[in-house]
Scaffold this active site. Sequence first.
Site, mmCIF file in Angstrom:
data_model
loop_
_atom_site.group_PDB
_atom_site.id
_atom_site.type_symbol
_atom_site.label_atom_id
_atom_site.label_comp_id
_atom_site.label_asym_id
_atom_site.label_seq_id
_atom_site.Cartn_x
_atom_site.Cartn_y
_atom_site.Cartn_z
ATOM 1 N N ARG A 95 -1.124 -9.789 12.760
ATOM 2 C CA ARG A 95 -1.686 -8.750 11.887
ATOM 3 C C ARG A 95 -2.458 -9.382 10.731
ATOM 4 O O ARG A 95 -3.506 -8.881 10.322
ATOM 5 C CB ARG A 95 -0.559 -7.849 11.353
ATOM 6 C CG ARG A 95 -0.026 -6.889 12.408
ATOM 7 C CD ARG A 95 1.330 -6.326 12.045
ATOM 8 N NE ARG A 95 1.341 -5.564 10.828
ATOM 9 C CZ ARG A 95 2.457 -5.267 10.148
ATOM 10 N NH1 ARG A 95 3.629 -5.671 10.584
ATOM 11 N NH2 ARG A 95 2.384 -4.568 9.043
ATOM 12 N N ARG A 150 12.118 -5.337 5.247
ATOM 13 C CA ARG A 150 11.606 -3.959 5.200
ATOM 14 C C ARG A 150 12.396 -3.036 6.126
ATOM 15 O O ARG A 150 12.631 -3.340 7.285
ATOM 16 C CB ARG A 150 10.128 -3.911 5.589
ATOM 17 C CG ARG A 150 9.687 -2.461 5.786
ATOM 18 C CD ARG A 150 8.231 -2.206 5.726
ATOM 19 N NE ARG A 150 7.407 -3.081 6.508
ATOM 20 C CZ ARG A 150 6.089 -3.119 6.396
ATOM 21 N NH1 ARG A 150 5.481 -2.352 5.511
ATOM 22 N NH2 ARG A 150 5.379 -3.928 7.139
ATOM 23 N N ARG A 210 -10.150 0.257 8.210
ATOM 24 C CA ARG A 210 -9.661 -1.097 8.451
ATOM 25 C C ARG A 210 -10.722 -1.981 9.080
ATOM 26 O O ARG A 210 -10.485 -3.166 9.332
ATOM 27 C CB ARG A 210 -8.488 -1.012 9.408
ATOM 28 C CG ARG A 210 -7.141 -1.096 8.738
ATOM 29 C CD ARG A 210 -6.343 -1.932 9.618
ATOM 30 N NE ARG A 210 -4.970 -2.214 9.334
ATOM 31 C CZ ARG A 210 -4.026 -1.418 8.938
ATOM 32 N NH1 ARG A 210 -4.251 -0.189 8.634
ATOM 33 N NH2 ARG A 210 -2.810 -1.856 8.829
ATOM 34 N N ARG A 269 10.506 -2.053 11.759
ATOM 35 C CA ARG A 269 9.315 -1.861 12.590
ATOM 36 C C ARG A 269 9.194 -2.963 13.628
ATOM 37 O O ARG A 269 9.402 -4.131 13.329
ATOM 38 C CB ARG A 269 8.060 -1.833 11.695
ATOM 39 C CG ARG A 269 7.863 -0.505 11.030
ATOM 40 C CD ARG A 269 6.807 -0.490 9.972
ATOM 41 N NE ARG A 269 5.562 -1.180 10.301
ATOM 42 C CZ ARG A 269 4.500 -1.185 9.498
ATOM 43 N NH1 ARG A 269 4.530 -0.543 8.336
ATOM 44 N NH2 ARG A 269 3.407 -1.838 9.835
ATOM 45 N N LYS A 273 0.838 -1.215 0.000
ATOM 46 C CA LYS A 273 0.000 0.000 0.000
ATOM 47 C C LYS A 273 0.869 1.259 0.000
ATOM 48 O O LYS A 273 0.622 2.195 -0.757
ATOM 49 C CB LYS A 273 -0.927 0.022 1.232
ATOM 50 C CG LYS A 273 -1.927 -1.123 1.271
ATOM 51 C CD LYS A 273 -2.872 -1.012 2.451
ATOM 52 C CE LYS A 273 -2.203 -1.154 3.809
ATOM 53 N NZ LYS A 273 -1.540 -2.433 4.056
HETATM 54 P P1 G5P Z 1 0.109 0.065 8.823
HETATM 55 O O1 G5P Z 1 1.354 0.831 8.915
HETATM 56 O O2 G5P Z 1 -0.988 0.571 7.972
HETATM 57 P P2 G5P Z 1 -0.118 -2.455 7.412
HETATM 58 O O3 G5P Z 1 0.054 -3.703 8.162
HETATM 59 O O4 G5P Z 1 -1.451 -2.230 6.859
HETATM 60 O O5 G5P Z 1 0.517 -1.388 8.407
HETATM 61 P P3 G5P Z 1 2.170 -2.032 6.003
HETATM 62 O O6 G5P Z 1 2.880 -3.030 6.878
HETATM 63 O O7 G5P Z 1 2.490 -0.583 6.164
HETATM 64 O O8 G5P Z 1 0.675 -2.277 6.125
HETATM 65 P P4 G5P Z 1 2.105 -1.777 3.146
HETATM 66 O O9 G5P Z 1 2.093 -0.297 3.278
HETATM 67 O O10 G5P Z 1 0.928 -2.457 2.542
HETATM 68 O O11 G5P Z 1 2.452 -2.484 4.507
HETATM 69 O O12 G5P Z 1 3.361 -2.251 2.315
HETATM 70 P P5 G5P Z 1 4.739 -1.482 1.937
HETATM 71 O O13 G5P Z 1 5.368 -0.917 3.157
HETATM 72 O O14 G5P Z 1 4.538 -0.632 0.748
HETATM 73 O O15 G5P Z 1 5.574 -2.749 1.446
HETATM 74 C C1 G5P Z 1 6.007 -3.709 2.369
HETATM 75 C C2 G5P Z 1 7.493 -4.004 2.114
HETATM 76 O O16 G5P Z 1 7.605 -4.670 0.875
HETATM 77 C C3 G5P Z 1 8.387 -2.748 1.997
HETATM 78 O O17 G5P Z 1 9.670 -3.043 2.514
HETATM 79 C C4 G5P Z 1 8.480 -2.509 0.472
HETATM 80 O O18 G5P Z 1 9.686 -1.845 0.106
HETATM 81 C C5 G5P Z 1 8.450 -3.951 -0.024
HETATM 82 N N1 G5P Z 1 7.885 -4.165 -1.341
HETATM 83 C C6 G5P Z 1 6.858 -3.532 -1.944
HETATM 84 N N2 G5P Z 1 6.642 -4.049 -3.157
HETATM 85 C C7 G5P Z 1 7.545 -5.053 -3.315
HETATM 86 C C8 G5P Z 1 7.824 -5.975 -4.360
HETATM 87 O O19 G5P Z 1 7.180 -5.986 -5.408
HETATM 88 N N3 G5P Z 1 8.833 -6.865 -4.143
HETATM 89 C C9 G5P Z 1 9.569 -6.880 -2.984
HETATM 90 N N4 G5P Z 1 10.545 -7.783 -2.868
HETATM 91 N N5 G5P Z 1 9.344 -6.016 -1.989
HETATM 92 C C10 G5P Z 1 8.344 -5.122 -2.152
HETATM 93 O O20 G5P Z 1 -0.495 -0.181 10.273
HETATM 94 C C11 G5P Z 1 0.331 -0.617 11.329
HETATM 95 C C12 G5P Z 1 -0.507 -0.804 12.567
HETATM 96 O O21 G5P Z 1 -1.108 0.448 12.941
HETATM 97 C C13 G5P Z 1 -2.433 0.249 13.435
HETATM 98 C C14 G5P Z 1 -2.620 -1.267 13.517
HETATM 99 O O22 G5P Z 1 -2.207 -1.687 14.787
HETATM 100 C C15 G5P Z 1 -1.677 -1.776 12.424
HETATM 101 O O23 G5P Z 1 -1.291 -3.123 12.630
HETATM 102 N N6 G5P Z 1 -3.394 0.866 12.517
HETATM 103 C C16 G5P Z 1 -4.713 0.845 12.679
HETATM 104 N N7 G5P Z 1 -5.494 0.300 13.639
HETATM 105 C C17 G5P Z 1 -6.828 0.451 13.499
HETATM 106 N N8 G5P Z 1 -7.391 1.081 12.448
HETATM 107 C C18 G5P Z 1 -6.646 1.644 11.473
HETATM 108 N N9 G5P Z 1 -7.227 2.276 10.421
HETATM 109 C C19 G5P Z 1 -5.246 1.540 11.566
HETATM 110 N N10 G5P Z 1 -4.220 1.960 10.775
HETATM 111 C C20 G5P Z 1 -3.099 1.546 11.366
HETATM 112 MG MG MG Z 2 2.226 1.035 4.925
#
Ligand code: G5P
Ligand code: MG
Length: 224
Positions: free
Chosen positions: A169, A125, A91, A158, A18
Amino acid sequence: MATKLFKSVILGAPASGKGTISARIVNTFNLEHISSGDKLRQHIQKNTPIGTEAQKYIKQGKLVPDELMIKFITEEISKVRPVWLLDGFPRTVAQAQALWNIHNLDVALNLVVPFPVIIDRVKGRWVHLPSGRVYNEGFNSPKVPGKDDLTGEPLIQREDDKPEVVQKRLEQYEKLTRPVIEFYREKGILHEFAGNTSDEIWPKVLDCLATYVPLHITTQRQTK
Ligand code: G5P
Ligand code: MG
């Protein structure tokens, strides 16, 4: 006259890309980006009351309570231009309904990436906390290991990327967030993009949004 507003959300499992896809969207279409996770981590770093409360849940891989999140994100939305992409919010169906009651959304994007790919990717990451920029060893490695490309500041891993927390998660995602996809499907604004990599997914997202984002929003950036 074309609308001056553009309101969108991006959904997807933890680490589905995302943040990565959002960065490409906001750069291309000149949108505001509000990542709930990035905002919460910044509050945690600054030891604010919101940060202290949120950390209790985040470190266990649980969702922060709806009431807190709805108030928090509604306030963040009020600070930016009405052309935005929300990343990580809503979410839960309660959050989706609360947002729907206040804002007319144009589009909901959903990233579909297999869980084994996600679990593998989380291990590599690295994050620049102040900006939310993300890196991954081998995919988009930082130019200097452990340093942010733009500022040279340190990158961190993280706390909630530990394997046992990632597992929690993903469980929370299945139980509480998957129904949000159906919420937007029923509203008729859902677009889904499947793939194993962000590079595979991005051109499909680009094609879709090119038909939605009013041109004058996109071109404002180019004339700056
Ligand atoms: P977050 O921060 O919103 P998540 O779990 O939804 O956390 P996250 O972990 O931030 O999502 P993302 O943004 O979907 O992941 O993914 P990203 O960071 O872009 O990519 C992940 C990794 O893969 C990175 O290192 C990137 O460089 C790599 N990558 C991307 N594409 C590729 C690819 O094609 N190949 C490879 N090899 N690598 C790749 O929320 C965190 C916590 O906050 C709370 C909750 O506790 C949650 O768990 N929270 C909420 N709680 C309630 N309601 C809400 N609305 C909340 N929002 C946050
Ligand atoms: Mg994110």
